[in-house]
Design a protein around this motif. Structure first.
Motif, PDB file in Angstrom:
ATOM      1  N   PHE A  56      73.845  24.907  14.781  1.00 57.14           N
ATOM      2  CA  PHE A  56      72.675  25.139  13.948  1.00 57.14           C
ATOM      3  C   PHE A  56      72.109  23.830  13.420  1.00 57.14           C
ATOM      4  CE2 PHE A  56      75.801  28.559  13.517  1.00 57.14           C
ATOM      5  CZ  PHE A  56      75.076  29.617  14.064  1.00 57.14           C
ATOM      6  N   SER A  57      70.784  23.761  13.335  1.00 51.63           N
ATOM      7  CA  SER A  57      70.126  22.592  12.749  1.00 51.63           C
ATOM      8  C   SER A  57      70.498  22.497  11.278  1.00 51.63           C
ATOM      9  CB  SER A  57      68.600  22.721  12.869  1.00 51.63           C
ATOM     10  OG  SER A  57      68.226  22.729  14.221  1.00 51.63           O
ATOM     11  N   SER A  58      70.689  21.249  10.822  1.00 53.92           N
ATOM     12  CA  SER A  58      71.071  21.054   9.425  1.00 53.92           C
ATOM     13  C   SER A  58      70.726  19.640   8.988  1.00 53.92           C
ATOM     14  CB  SER A  58      72.583  21.275   9.273  1.00 53.92           C
ATOM     15  OG  SER A  58      72.995  20.982   7.960  1.00 53.92           O
ATOM     16  N   ASP A  59      70.375  19.524   7.709  1.00 58.43           N
ATOM     17  CA  ASP A  59      70.139  18.210   7.115  1.00 58.43           C
ATOM     18  C   ASP A  59      71.431  17.624   6.545  1.00 58.43           C
ATOM     19  OD1 ASP A  59      67.433  18.350   7.697  1.00 58.43           O
ATOM     20  OD2 ASP A  59      66.934  19.263   5.760  1.00 58.43           O
ATOM     21  N   ALA A  60      72.508  18.375   6.590  1.00 55.00           N
ATOM     22  CA  ALA A  60      73.789  17.904   6.052  1.00 55.00           C
ATOM     23  C   ALA A  60      74.203  16.628   6.768  1.00 55.00           C
ATOM     24  CB  ALA A  60      74.862  18.976   6.217  1.00 55.00           C
ATOM     25  N   ASP A  61      74.622  15.651   5.988  1.00 56.97           N
ATOM     26  CA  ASP A  61      75.095  14.411   6.603  1.00 56.97           C
ATOM     27  C   ASP A  61      76.344  13.877   5.903  1.00 56.97           C
ATOM     28  OD1 ASP A  61      73.978  13.478   4.272  1.00 56.97           O
ATOM     29  OD2 ASP A  61      72.695  11.991   5.222  1.00 56.97           O
ATOM     30  N   ASP A  62      76.994  14.766   5.151  1.00 52.42           N
ATOM     31  CA  ASP A  62      78.268  14.430   4.518  1.00 52.42           C
ATOM     32  C   ASP A  62      79.400  15.029   5.349  1.00 52.42           C
ATOM     33  OD1 ASP A  62      77.396  12.982   2.190  1.00 52.42           O
ATOM     34  OD2 ASP A  62      76.616  14.896   1.436  1.00 52.42           O
ATOM     35  N   PRO A  92      77.935  15.391  10.415  1.00 53.49           N
ATOM     36  CA  PRO A  92      76.836  15.960  11.200  1.00 53.49           C
ATOM     37  C   PRO A  92      75.716  14.956  11.446  1.00 53.49           C
ATOM     38  CG  PRO A  92      77.474  17.441   9.421  1.00 53.49           C
ATOM     39  CD  PRO A  92      78.179  16.131   9.183  1.00 53.49           C
ATOM     40  N   ASN A  93      75.065  15.165  12.556  1.00 53.31           N
ATOM     41  CA  ASN A  93      73.924  14.339  12.955  1.00 53.31           C
ATOM     42  C   ASN A  93      72.778  15.269  13.341  1.00 53.31           C
ATOM     43  OD1 ASN A  93      72.400  12.116  13.638  1.00 53.31           O
ATOM     44  ND2 ASN A  93      73.349  11.839  15.639  1.00 53.31           N
ATOM     45  N   GLY A  94      72.371  16.121  12.369  1.00 53.40           N
ATOM     46  CA  GLY A  94      71.279  17.056  12.610  1.00 53.40           C
ATOM     47  C   GLY A  94      71.730  18.430  13.073  1.00 53.40           C
ATOM     48  N   GLU A 128      82.791  16.167  19.253  1.00 55.03           N
ATOM     49  CA  GLU A 128      81.757  15.144  19.382  1.00 55.03           C
ATOM     50  C   GLU A 128      80.679  15.589  20.370  1.00 55.03           C
ATOM     51  OE1 GLU A 128      81.927  10.394  19.842  1.00 55.03           O
ATOM     52  OE2 GLU A 128      82.689  11.479  21.593  1.00 55.03           O
ATOM     53  N   GLU A 129      81.103  16.099  21.497  1.00 52.27           N
ATOM     54  CA  GLU A 129      80.156  16.521  22.544  1.00 52.27           C
ATOM     55  C   GLU A 129      79.267  17.665  22.082  1.00 52.27           C
ATOM     56  OE1 GLU A 129      80.440  19.029  26.688  1.00 52.27           O
ATOM     57  OE2 GLU A 129      82.004  17.528  26.320  1.00 52.27           O
ATOM     58  N   ILE A 130      79.848  18.675  21.466  1.00 49.43           N
ATOM     59  CA  ILE A 130      79.093  19.879  21.131  1.00 49.43           C
ATOM     60  C   ILE A 130      78.178  19.675  19.923  1.00 49.43           C
ATOM     61  CG2 ILE A 130      80.687  21.126  19.588  1.00 49.43           C
ATOM     62  CD1 ILE A 130      79.118  22.689  22.666  1.00 49.43           C
ATOM     63  N   THR A 131      78.558  18.772  19.000  1.00 47.60           N
ATOM     64  CA  THR A 131      77.752  18.588  17.780  1.00 47.60           C
ATOM     65  C   THR A 131      76.887  17.331  17.813  1.00 47.60           C
ATOM     66  OG1 THR A 131      79.460  17.321  16.628  1.00 47.60           O
ATOM     67  CG2 THR A 131      79.504  19.739  16.358  1.00 47.60           C
ATOM     68  N   GLY A 132      77.237  16.358  18.655  1.00 47.71           N
ATOM     69  CA  GLY A 132      76.536  15.074  18.611  1.00 47.71           C
ATOM     70  C   GLY A 132      76.800  14.355  17.297  1.00 47.71           C
ATOM     71  N   ALA A 133      77.946  14.596  16.688  1.00 48.88           N
ATOM     72  CA  ALA A 133      78.287  14.060  15.365  1.00 48.88           C
ATOM     73  C   ALA A 133      78.266  12.533  15.338  1.00 48.88           C
ATOM     74  CB  ALA A 133      79.672  14.558  14.953  1.00 48.88           C
ATOM     75  N   GLY A 166      83.573   7.379  16.532  1.00 47.85           N
ATOM     76  CA  GLY A 166      82.350   7.041  15.805  1.00 47.85           C
ATOM     77  C   GLY A 166      82.648   6.430  14.455  1.00 47.85           C
ATOM     78  N   ASN A 167      82.005   6.970  13.407  1.00 46.81           N
ATOM     79  CA  ASN A 167      82.165   6.440  12.050  1.00 46.81           C
ATOM     80  C   ASN A 167      83.610   6.467  11.561  1.00 46.81           C
ATOM     81  OD1 ASN A 167      79.418   6.199  12.087  1.00 46.81           O
ATOM     82  ND2 ASN A 167      79.026   7.594  10.383  1.00 46.81           N
ATOM     83  N   PHE A 168      84.384   7.412  12.033  1.00 49.36           N
ATOM     84  CA  PHE A 168      85.773   7.502  11.601  1.00 49.36           C
ATOM     85  C   PHE A 168      86.601   6.333  12.134  1.00 49.36           C
ATOM     86  CE2 PHE A 168      84.264  11.676  10.761  1.00 49.36           C
ATOM     87  CZ  PHE A 168      85.047  12.180   9.750  1.00 49.36           C
ATOM     88  N   ARG A 169      86.172   5.792  13.253  1.00 51.55           N
ATOM     89  CA  ARG A 169      86.865   4.633  13.833  1.00 51.55           C
ATOM     90  C   ARG A 169      86.325   3.332  13.241  1.00 51.55           C
ATOM     91  NH1 ARG A 169      90.002   3.095  18.151  1.00 51.55           N
ATOM     92  NH2 ARG A 169      90.101   5.160  19.033  1.00 51.55           N
ATOM     93  N   SER A 170      85.005   3.253  13.075  1.00 51.54           N
ATOM     94  CA  SER A 170      84.393   1.980  12.691  1.00 51.54           C
ATOM     95  C   SER A 170      84.294   1.755  11.181  1.00 51.54           C
ATOM     96  CB  SER A 170      82.996   1.868  13.307  1.00 51.54           C
ATOM     97  OG  SER A 170      82.146   2.898  12.812  1.00 51.54           O
ATOM     98  N   ASP A 171      84.401   2.821  10.395  1.00 55.57           N
ATOM     99  CA  ASP A 171      84.216   2.701   8.943  1.00 55.57           C
ATOM    100  C   ASP A 171      85.495   3.135   8.224  1.00 55.57           C
ATOM    101  OD1 ASP A 171      83.485   2.847   6.274  1.00 55.57           O
ATOM    102  OD2 ASP A 171      81.658   3.999   6.634  1.00 55.57           O
ATOM    103  N   SER A 172      86.194   2.181   7.647  1.00 55.56           N
ATOM    104  CA  SER A 172      87.470   2.493   6.994  1.00 55.56           C
ATOM    105  C   SER A 172      87.283   3.430   5.800  1.00 55.56           C
ATOM    106  CB  SER A 172      88.196   1.213   6.573  1.00 55.56           C
ATOM    107  OG  SER A 172      87.429   0.492   5.637  1.00 55.56           O
ATOM    108  N   LYS A 173      86.129   3.378   5.114  1.00 58.71           N
ATOM    109  CA  LYS A 173      85.889   4.279   3.986  1.00 58.71           C
ATOM    110  C   LYS A 173      85.838   5.728   4.460  1.00 58.71           C
ATOM    111  CE  LYS A 173      83.346   1.173   0.932  1.00 58.71           C
ATOM    112  NZ  LYS A 173      82.051   0.934   0.267  1.00 58.71           N
TER     113      LYS A 173
END
Length: 184
Positions: A56-62, A92-94, A128-133, A166-173
Protein backbone atom coordinates in the motif's frame (compact mmCIF):
# COMPACT_ATOMS: atom_id res chain seq x y z
CA UNK A 1 5.05 -36.59 -5.06
CA UNK A 2 2.93 -37.97 -2.20
CA UNK A 3 3.24 -41.63 -3.24
CA UNK A 4 6.98 -41.28 -3.77
CA UNK A 5 7.42 -39.79 -0.29
CA UNK A 6 5.18 -42.44 1.23
CA UNK A 7 7.26 -45.25 -0.28
CA UNK A 8 10.48 -43.56 0.82
CA UNK A 9 9.27 -43.36 4.43
CA UNK A 10 8.25 -47.01 4.33
CA UNK A 11 11.77 -47.84 3.09
CA UNK A 12 13.33 -45.81 5.91
CA UNK A 13 11.22 -47.59 8.53
CA UNK A 14 12.29 -50.95 7.13
CA UNK A 15 15.94 -49.88 6.78
CA UNK A 16 16.23 -49.02 10.49
CA UNK A 17 15.02 -52.51 11.36
CA UNK A 18 11.34 -51.92 12.07
CA UNK A 19 8.34 -53.72 10.64
CA UNK A 20 6.55 -51.16 8.47
CA UNK A 21 3.41 -53.32 8.63
CA UNK A 22 3.26 -53.25 12.43
CA UNK A 23 -0.04 -51.78 13.66
CA UNK A 24 1.44 -48.56 15.02
CA UNK A 25 3.49 -47.96 11.86
CA UNK A 26 1.05 -48.97 9.10
CA UNK A 27 -0.14 -45.42 8.42
CA UNK A 28 3.11 -43.69 9.38
CA UNK A 29 4.47 -43.45 5.81
CA UNK A 30 1.26 -41.72 4.70
CA UNK A 31 1.28 -39.33 7.68
CA UNK A 32 5.01 -38.61 7.32
CA UNK A 33 4.61 -37.91 3.60
CA UNK A 34 1.77 -35.48 4.31
CA UNK A 35 3.85 -33.77 7.00
CA UNK A 36 6.87 -33.45 4.69
CA UNK A 37 4.71 -31.95 1.95
CA UNK A 38 3.54 -29.34 4.45
CA UNK A 39 7.00 -28.68 5.87
CA UNK A 40 8.38 -28.07 2.36
CA UNK A 41 5.47 -26.11 0.88
CA UNK A 42 7.75 -23.08 0.48
CA UNK A 43 9.15 -24.68 -2.67
CA UNK A 44 5.70 -24.41 -4.24
CA UNK A 45 5.09 -20.75 -3.33
CA UNK A 46 6.21 -17.44 -4.81
CA UNK A 47 6.71 -14.04 -3.23
CA UNK A 48 4.01 -12.47 -5.43
CA UNK A 49 1.56 -15.20 -4.53
CA UNK A 50 1.99 -14.92 -0.76
CA UNK A 51 2.02 -11.11 -0.62
CA UNK A 52 -1.11 -11.04 -2.80
CA UNK A 53 -0.86 -7.33 -3.71
CA UNK A 54 -0.97 -6.28 -0.03
CA UNK A 55 1.43 -3.41 -0.75
CA UNK A 56 0.00 0.00 0.00
CA UNK A 57 1.09 3.57 -0.71
CA UNK A 58 2.17 5.40 2.41
CA UNK A 59 3.92 8.56 3.52
CA UNK A 60 5.38 6.68 6.50
CA UNK A 61 9.14 6.93 6.58
CA UNK A 62 9.93 5.82 10.12
CA UNK A 63 11.07 2.35 11.07
CA UNK A 64 8.46 -0.41 11.06
CA UNK A 65 9.27 -3.45 13.22
CA UNK A 66 7.54 -6.82 13.24
CA UNK A 67 8.96 -8.82 16.10
CA UNK A 68 8.88 -12.41 17.36
CA UNK A 69 7.56 -14.09 14.22
CA UNK A 70 7.69 -17.82 15.01
CA UNK A 71 9.52 -19.99 12.52
CA UNK A 72 9.96 -23.69 11.98
CA UNK A 73 12.39 -24.95 9.39
CA UNK A 74 14.41 -28.02 8.46
CA UNK A 75 18.21 -28.09 8.49
CA UNK A 76 19.41 -29.04 5.02
CA UNK A 77 22.36 -30.96 6.44
CA UNK A 78 20.46 -33.44 8.65
CA UNK A 79 16.78 -32.84 7.79
CA UNK A 80 16.13 -32.07 11.44
CA UNK A 81 14.06 -29.10 12.62
CA UNK A 82 15.28 -25.75 13.79
CA UNK A 83 12.84 -23.60 15.65
CA UNK A 84 12.99 -19.94 16.50
CA UNK A 85 11.79 -16.45 15.86
CA UNK A 86 12.42 -13.71 13.40
CA UNK A 87 12.49 -9.93 13.81
CA UNK A 88 12.04 -7.78 10.69
CA UNK A 89 12.37 -4.02 10.45
CA UNK A 90 12.24 -1.77 7.42
CA UNK A 91 12.12 1.89 6.53
CA UNK A 92 9.33 2.47 4.01
CA UNK A 93 10.03 4.26 0.76
CA UNK A 94 6.49 5.18 -0.32
CA UNK A 95 5.06 1.69 0.24
CA UNK A 96 4.15 -0.45 3.24
CA UNK A 97 3.41 -4.16 3.34
CA UNK A 98 0.38 -5.71 5.04
CA UNK A 99 1.36 -6.96 8.49
CA UNK A 100 0.51 -10.65 8.02
CA UNK A 101 2.65 -10.79 4.89
CA UNK A 102 5.84 -10.64 6.95
CA UNK A 103 4.90 -13.91 8.64
CA UNK A 104 4.03 -15.39 5.25
CA UNK A 105 7.43 -14.40 3.86
CA UNK A 106 9.17 -15.99 6.83
CA UNK A 107 7.10 -19.17 6.44
CA UNK A 108 7.67 -19.42 2.69
CA UNK A 109 11.45 -19.47 3.07
CA UNK A 110 11.43 -21.46 6.33
CA UNK A 111 9.35 -24.19 4.72
CA UNK A 112 12.31 -25.29 2.63
CA UNK A 113 15.45 -27.22 3.51
CA UNK A 114 17.63 -24.44 4.88
CA UNK A 115 20.58 -23.15 6.76
CA UNK A 116 19.75 -20.29 9.08
CA UNK A 117 22.26 -17.92 7.47
CA UNK A 118 20.59 -18.29 4.07
CA UNK A 119 17.09 -18.07 5.53
CA UNK A 120 17.92 -14.72 7.15
CA UNK A 121 19.32 -13.39 3.88
CA UNK A 122 16.32 -14.61 1.84
CA UNK A 123 13.84 -12.92 4.18
CA UNK A 124 15.72 -9.61 4.08
CA UNK A 125 16.07 -9.62 0.29
CA UNK A 126 12.38 -10.49 -0.13
CA UNK A 127 11.23 -7.61 2.09
CA UNK A 128 13.57 -5.26 0.24
CA UNK A 129 12.35 -6.46 -3.15
CA UNK A 130 8.63 -6.34 -2.39
CA UNK A 131 8.62 -2.97 -0.57
CA UNK A 132 11.49 -1.07 -2.21
CA UNK A 133 12.43 -0.08 1.37
CA UNK A 134 15.22 2.36 2.15
CA UNK A 135 16.60 -0.26 4.50
CA UNK A 136 15.82 -3.68 5.93
CA UNK A 137 17.07 -5.42 9.05
CA UNK A 138 16.38 -9.08 9.86
CA UNK A 139 17.47 -11.09 12.87
CA UNK A 140 16.72 -14.79 13.28
CA UNK A 141 17.26 -16.61 16.58
CA UNK A 142 16.84 -20.39 16.54
CA UNK A 143 17.55 -23.66 18.30
CA UNK A 144 18.77 -26.46 16.05
CA UNK A 145 17.76 -30.04 16.75
CA UNK A 146 20.80 -31.25 14.79
CA UNK A 147 22.92 -29.73 17.56
CA UNK A 148 20.59 -30.66 20.41
CA UNK A 149 19.50 -34.22 19.56
CA UNK A 150 22.68 -35.61 17.99
CA UNK A 151 26.35 -34.77 17.68
CA UNK A 152 27.43 -32.50 20.51
CA UNK A 153 23.97 -32.58 22.18
CA UNK A 154 24.07 -29.05 23.58
CA UNK A 155 20.56 -28.35 24.86
CA UNK A 156 20.96 -24.67 25.64
CA UNK A 157 22.69 -23.62 22.46
CA UNK A 158 21.06 -21.24 20.03
CA UNK A 159 22.13 -19.39 16.94
CA UNK A 160 21.51 -15.75 16.02
CA UNK A 161 21.97 -14.41 12.50
CA UNK A 162 21.40 -10.95 11.09
CA UNK A 163 21.25 -9.27 7.72
CA UNK A 164 21.28 -5.49 7.38
CA UNK A 165 20.51 -3.88 4.02
CA UNK A 166 20.40 -0.24 2.90
CA UNK A 167 20.12 2.24 5.77
CA UNK A 168 20.46 -0.53 8.33
CA UNK A 169 23.91 -1.34 6.97
CA UNK A 170 25.13 2.19 6.25
CA UNK A 171 23.66 4.10 9.22
CA UNK A 172 24.71 2.95 12.68
CA UNK A 173 21.89 5.00 14.31
CA UNK A 174 19.27 3.10 12.32
CA UNK A 175 20.90 -0.24 13.06
CA UNK A 176 21.20 0.59 16.78
CA UNK A 177 17.56 1.71 16.96
CA UNK A 178 16.52 -1.66 15.51
CA UNK A 179 18.71 -3.57 17.94
CA UNK A 180 17.38 -1.56 20.91
CA UNK A 181 13.76 -2.06 19.86
CA UNK A 182 14.03 -5.85 19.68
CA UNK A 183 15.52 -5.97 23.17
CA UNK A 184 12.11 -4.76 24.36
Amino acid sequence: MHNELKQSYKNIITAVGEDADREGLQDTPKRAAKAMEYLTQGYRQTLDEITNNAIFSSDADDMVLVQDIELYSMCEHHLLPFIGRCHIAYIPNGKVLGLSKFARIVDMYARRFQIQEQLTHQIAKAVEEITGAKGVGVIVEAKHMCMMMRGVEKQNSSMRTSVMLGNFRSDSKTRNEFLQLIKG
